[in-house]
Design an enzyme around this catalytic site. Structure first.
Site, PDB file in Angstrom:
ATOM      1  NE  ARG A  33       1.284  -4.127  11.859  1.00  0.00           N
ATOM      2  CZ  ARG A  33       2.259  -4.141  10.946  1.00  0.00           C
ATOM      3  NH1 ARG A  33       3.344  -4.602  11.007  1.00  0.00           N
ATOM      4  NH2 ARG A  33       2.014  -3.203   9.851  1.00  0.00           N
ATOM      5  NE  ARG A  45       6.416  -0.390  10.295  1.00  0.00           N
ATOM      6  CZ  ARG A  45       5.295  -0.267   9.463  1.00  0.00           C
ATOM      7  NH1 ARG A  45       5.562   0.176   8.107  1.00  0.00           N
ATOM      8  NH2 ARG A  45       4.163  -0.634   9.913  1.00  0.00           N
ATOM      9  NE  ARG A  82       7.477  -3.129   6.728  1.00  0.00           N
ATOM     10  CZ  ARG A  82       6.101  -3.028   6.546  1.00  0.00           C
ATOM     11  NH1 ARG A  82       5.970  -2.537   5.305  1.00  0.00           N
ATOM     12  NH2 ARG A  82       5.359  -3.415   7.448  1.00  0.00           N
ATOM     13  CE  LYS A 116      -2.525  -0.874   3.663  1.00  0.00           C
ATOM     14  NZ  LYS A 116      -1.956  -2.311   4.076  1.00  0.00           N
ATOM     15  NE  ARG A 133      -5.044  -1.504  10.012  1.00  0.00           N
ATOM     16  CZ  ARG A 133      -4.347  -0.773   9.721  1.00  0.00           C
ATOM     17  NH1 ARG A 133      -4.074   0.350   9.027  1.00  0.00           N
ATOM     18  NH2 ARG A 133      -3.116  -1.599   9.799  1.00  0.00           N
TER      19      ARG A 133
HETATM   20  P1  AMP Z   1      -0.239   0.462   9.546  1.00  0.00           P
HETATM   21  O1  AMP Z   1       1.176   0.967   9.213  1.00  0.00           O
HETATM   22  O2  AMP Z   1      -1.170   0.868   8.709  1.00  0.00           O
HETATM   23  O3  AMP Z   1      -0.025  -0.956   9.458  1.00  0.00           O
HETATM   24  O4  AMP Z   1      -0.605   0.798  10.741  1.00  0.00           O
HETATM   25  C1  AMP Z   1       0.083   0.569  12.137  1.00  0.00           C
HETATM   26  C2  AMP Z   1      -0.679   0.273  13.397  1.00  0.00           C
HETATM   27  O5  AMP Z   1      -1.305   1.648  13.703  1.00  0.00           O
HETATM   28  C3  AMP Z   1      -1.723  -0.542  13.511  1.00  0.00           C
HETATM   29  O6  AMP Z   1      -1.044  -1.980  13.498  1.00  0.00           O
HETATM   30  C4  AMP Z   1      -2.798  -0.189  14.225  1.00  0.00           C
HETATM   31  O7  AMP Z   1      -2.351  -0.213  15.605  1.00  0.00           O
HETATM   32  C5  AMP Z   1      -2.491   1.287  14.187  1.00  0.00           C
HETATM   33  N1  AMP Z   1      -3.755   1.588  13.094  1.00  0.00           N
HETATM   34  C6  AMP Z   1      -3.409   2.248  11.749  1.00  0.00           C
HETATM   35  N2  AMP Z   1      -4.515   2.557  11.199  1.00  0.00           N
HETATM   36  C7  AMP Z   1      -5.544   2.135  11.879  1.00  0.00           C
HETATM   37  C8  AMP Z   1      -7.134   2.173  11.810  1.00  0.00           C
HETATM   38  N3  AMP Z   1      -7.498   2.664  10.596  1.00  0.00           N
HETATM   39  N4  AMP Z   1      -7.797   1.676  12.791  1.00  0.00           N
HETATM   40  C9  AMP Z   1      -6.995   1.171  13.832  1.00  0.00           C
HETATM   41  N5  AMP Z   1      -5.728   1.156  14.095  1.00  0.00           N
HETATM   42  C10 AMP Z   1      -4.868   1.626  13.206  1.00  0.00           C
END
Ligand code: AMP
Length: 189
Positions: free
Chosen positions: A145, A134, A128, A14, A89
């Site tokens: 996740r 991270r 990665r 993404k 999400r």
């Molecule tokens: P990402 O980089 O998009 O995978 O987001 C990293 C982390 O941020 C996720 O594992 C969640 O803890 C939090 N997060 C990001 N976007 C959302 C969302 N739309 N709803 C809830 N938690 C989120």
């Protein structure tokens, strides 16, 4: 104004595709993951509230996430279009997003899901890890996740599909050919 949701599991590409789409179409990029990371890095009040949740790999509650998103939309009243990456999400978030769009006399025009298998996602994130550290890519957190994606986030797809708004793009292959498939959807009349 064109608004787009880019959808897919962690490691689906993404971020990579978003960068290319922004360059081509001038979208304002809204990545809730990046926004939360910014808050935790800068130790803001919001960052303090979400740090533990994020580090565990769980989803941040809707109430917090939706409020942060709304604030971000309000900061960009003249946007040519938004690209939502990592949001929505949950179905609750998807409904809130539709409402925000409607309040601004616009809509989500395309929901594009990058179709990538769980196995491929795990391989990519393992790679990665060698380049970028991270906390949420660590094994146990990553499992969480991925579970969050396949138990909660996946339900957002039928929400859009029922309304005929969902397009699926094969997310395995060359970055350029995936990009072409996405732009073909955006450019179709
Ligand atoms: P990402 O980089 O998009 O995978 O987001 C990293 C982390 O941020 C996720 O594992 C969640 O803890 C939090 N997060 C990001 N976007 C959302 C969302 N739309 N709803 C809830 N938690 C989120």
């Amino acid at each position: 104004m064109i608004n787009l949701v880019l959808f897919g599991p962690p490691g689906a590409g993404k971020g990579t595709q978003s960068e290319k789409l922004i360059q081509k179409y001038g979208f304002v990029h809204i990545s809730t993951g990046d926004l939360f990371r910014w808050h935790t890095k800068n130790d803001t009040d919001l960052g303090k509230r979400v740090k533990e949740i994020m580090n565990s790999g769980a989803l941040v509650p809707d109430e917090i996430t939706i409020a942060m998103l709304k604030e971000e939309l309000d900061k960009n009243p003249n946007a040519k279009g938004f690209l939502f990456d990592g949001f929505p999400r949950t179905v609750g978030q998807a409904e809130a997003l539709d409402k925000f769009m409607k309040d601004n006399n616009t809509a989500i025009h395309h929901v594009i899901a990058l179709d990538v298998t769980e196995e491929e996602v795990r391989t990519r994130i393992a790679k990665r890890r060698n380049v970028e550290h991270r906390v949420d890519d660590e094994e146990e957190k990553l499992n969480k996740r991925i579970t969050e994606y396949f138990t909660k986030t996946i339900h957002v797809l039928p929400f859009y599909d029922k309304q005929g708004r969902l397009k699926t793009v094969q997310g395995i292959g060359a970055i350029e050919s995936i990009f072409k498939s996405i732009t073909a959807i955006i450019d179709q009349k």
